[in-house]
Design a protein around this motif. Structure first.
Motif, short mmCIF file in Angstrom:
data_model
loop_
_atom_site.label_atom_id
_atom_site.label_comp_id
_atom_site.label_asym_id
_atom_site.label_seq_id
_atom_site.Cartn_x
_atom_site.Cartn_y
_atom_site.Cartn_z
N ALA A 87 0.84 -1.28 0.05
CA ALA A 87 0.02 0.06 0.01
C ALA A 87 0.95 1.29 0.16
O ALA A 87 0.49 2.39 -0.76
CB ALA A 87 -0.95 0.12 1.20
N SER A 88 1.99 1.10 0.66
CA SER A 88 2.88 2.32 0.90
C SER A 88 3.61 2.54 -0.54
O SER A 88 3.48 3.72 -1.10
CB SER A 88 3.89 2.29 1.95
N HIS A 89 3.97 1.42 -1.04
CA HIS A 89 4.77 1.61 -2.35
C HIS A 89 3.78 1.90 -3.53
O HIS A 89 4.27 2.66 -4.41
CB HIS A 89 5.32 0.12 -2.85
N LEU A 98 4.22 5.17 -5.80
CA LEU A 98 4.30 5.20 -7.07
C LEU A 98 3.32 6.13 -7.72
O LEU A 98 3.58 6.78 -9.11
CB LEU A 98 3.71 3.72 -7.52
N PHE A 99 2.20 6.46 -7.36
CA PHE A 99 1.16 7.11 -8.07
C PHE A 99 1.57 8.64 -7.60
O PHE A 99 1.29 9.58 -8.47
CB PHE A 99 -0.22 7.02 -7.33
N GLY A 100 2.29 8.93 -6.46
CA GLY A 100 2.75 10.04 -6.39
C GLY A 100 3.71 10.45 -7.42
O GLY A 100 3.98 11.54 -7.92
N LEU A 134 -8.16 9.88 -14.13
CA LEU A 134 -7.04 9.96 -12.91
C LEU A 134 -7.85 9.86 -11.72
O LEU A 134 -7.54 9.19 -10.88
CB LEU A 134 -6.26 11.14 -13.28
N THR A 135 -9.01 10.46 -11.51
CA THR A 135 -9.59 10.81 -10.37
C THR A 135 -10.22 9.34 -9.84
O THR A 135 -10.04 8.99 -8.71
CB THR A 135 -11.06 11.88 -10.51
N SER A 181 -9.96 4.58 -6.30
CA SER A 181 -9.98 2.94 -6.47
C SER A 181 -8.61 2.65 -5.66
O SER A 181 -8.55 1.73 -4.86
CB SER A 181 -9.83 2.34 -8.04
N VAL A 182 -7.66 3.29 -5.78
CA VAL A 182 -6.31 3.00 -5.22
C VAL A 182 -6.59 3.31 -3.59
O VAL A 182 -6.13 2.54 -2.70
CB VAL A 182 -5.34 3.61 -5.71
#
Length: 350
Positions: free
Chosen positions: A240-242, A246-248, A277-278, A283-284
């Protein structure tokens, strides 16, 4: 290892078998296990058959055998608790110094007791069956099982052997340690690996089911996989952190692209891409919350400290019941009140 010596008539081997809707194969199961145990231990063995809330006539069939054979201990759980907890209930009742665990469907041949016992005598505390072939199983089940064990191995620190089940031979000191572990979401083959001591594999070909249909559909297989991962790994939490990082990073790259386009005099396009993207980000976030929720929910259930299983009845042959030690015999009381704790379970006298 020198196996313990016992006085004549004492129990050396305990065979623990969870039972769920196995009425059609019980006679063959008891016949084959009896022959295998008698060949190695004479009369110094017991069967512990745990009925896990069967919906067919399994309990009546078990009782009929228990009424005629003093070596059979029949345990009836109050409802269906699941295979791992039914096995735990049986392990909490063993009296032998060597414990043999197998399923009731006869996919794991009882006749392998002798060769496995030879390995145990070489200095091991656990001899676990490792499947080289799985007869009678679909390609989908074989493929998902292989994927599960290899994926699990990459996520856990404890070495859990691939292609194994609960089919194994163990010494009493391993089972005593296993019974001392109170966790509810049990993955017993993983817990045995965690305990350590000297363990070795016994390669064998797994037979097709003797009778009936599998009691482990896809839903239960997935639940067992989740229990295994959450019991032995925090990799999903790290994932979850990774994923957030990644998305950041992806957002930062996108921002650089937008600024470059704006400085070059271009027009920044796209409400559609922004909406997509939203949705992806939402979802993430829900996925990450789900992972955290799974761990949190398990902590909540463990914190309740409810018994792992509830026993409604323990049935023995009158001869075997009369030979029980006083502290064990006192568990079987009249009435329907909860009268004693058995390991981490509760027995209801019936």
């Amino acid at each position: 290892m020198q196996l313990p010596h016992h006085l004549p008539g004492s129990i050396e081997l305990s065979v623990v078998i969870p039972v769920y809707n196995e009425e059609a194969g019980l006679d063959a199961l008891i016949e084959r296990v009896t022959a295998a145990a008698h060949a190695q231990f004479g009369e110094r063995y017991e069967f512990i058959l745990v009925n896990d809330g069967s919906k067919d006539g399994s309990w009546n069939a078990i009782c009929q055998h228990a009424d005629h054979d003093p070596r059979i201990v029949a345990i009836n759980l109050s409802r269906n608790h699941g295979h791992q907890l039914a096995l735990t209930a049986g392990l909490n009742h063993v009296r032998g110094e060597i414990i043999f665990v197998l399923d009731a469907d006869l996919q794991d041949p009882p006749e392998l007791l002798g060769p496995m016992l030879e390995q145990l005598r070489q200095g091991y505390d656990v001899v676990y069956g490792q499947r080289t072939k799985r007869h009678g199983e679909t390609a989908f089940k074989r493929g998902t099982a292989a994927l599960f064990y290899r994926g699990l191995a990459s996520m856990v620190d404890t070495h859990i052997p691939r292609d194994t089940g609960d089919f194994r031979l163990m010494t009493r000191r391993v089972v005593d340690q296993l019974n001392a572990m109170p966790e509810r979401y049990r993955f017993i083959r993983g817990l045995v690996s965690y305990i350590g001591f000297n363990q070795t594999a016994f390669p064998y070909e797994r037979d097709a089911r003797y009778a009936g249909e599998t009691n482990y559909p896809l839903r239960k297989m997935l639940a067992l996989a989740v229990d295994a991962v959450t019991s032995f790994s925090v990799v999903p939490l790290r994932f979850a952190s990774h994923l957030g990082m990644l998305f950041g990073l992806a957002g930062l790259v996108s921002l650089v692209g937008i600024l470059w386009s704006w400085l070059a005099g271009g027009t920044v396009q796209g409400w559609a891409s922004l909406a997509a993207l939203t949705l992806i980000m939402g979802s993430v976030q829900l996925l990450v919350l789900g992972v955290f929720g799974e761990y949190l929910g398990r902590m909540y259930m463990e914190g309740k400290s409810r018994p792992l299983f509830i026993i409604s009845e323990v049935r023995r042959h009158p001869i075997a019941a009369n030979e029980e030690p006083a502290e064990t015999a006192s568990h079987v009381a009249e009435g329907g009140m909860i009268d004693t704790k058995v390991g981490e379970g509760i027995r209801v006298a019936g």
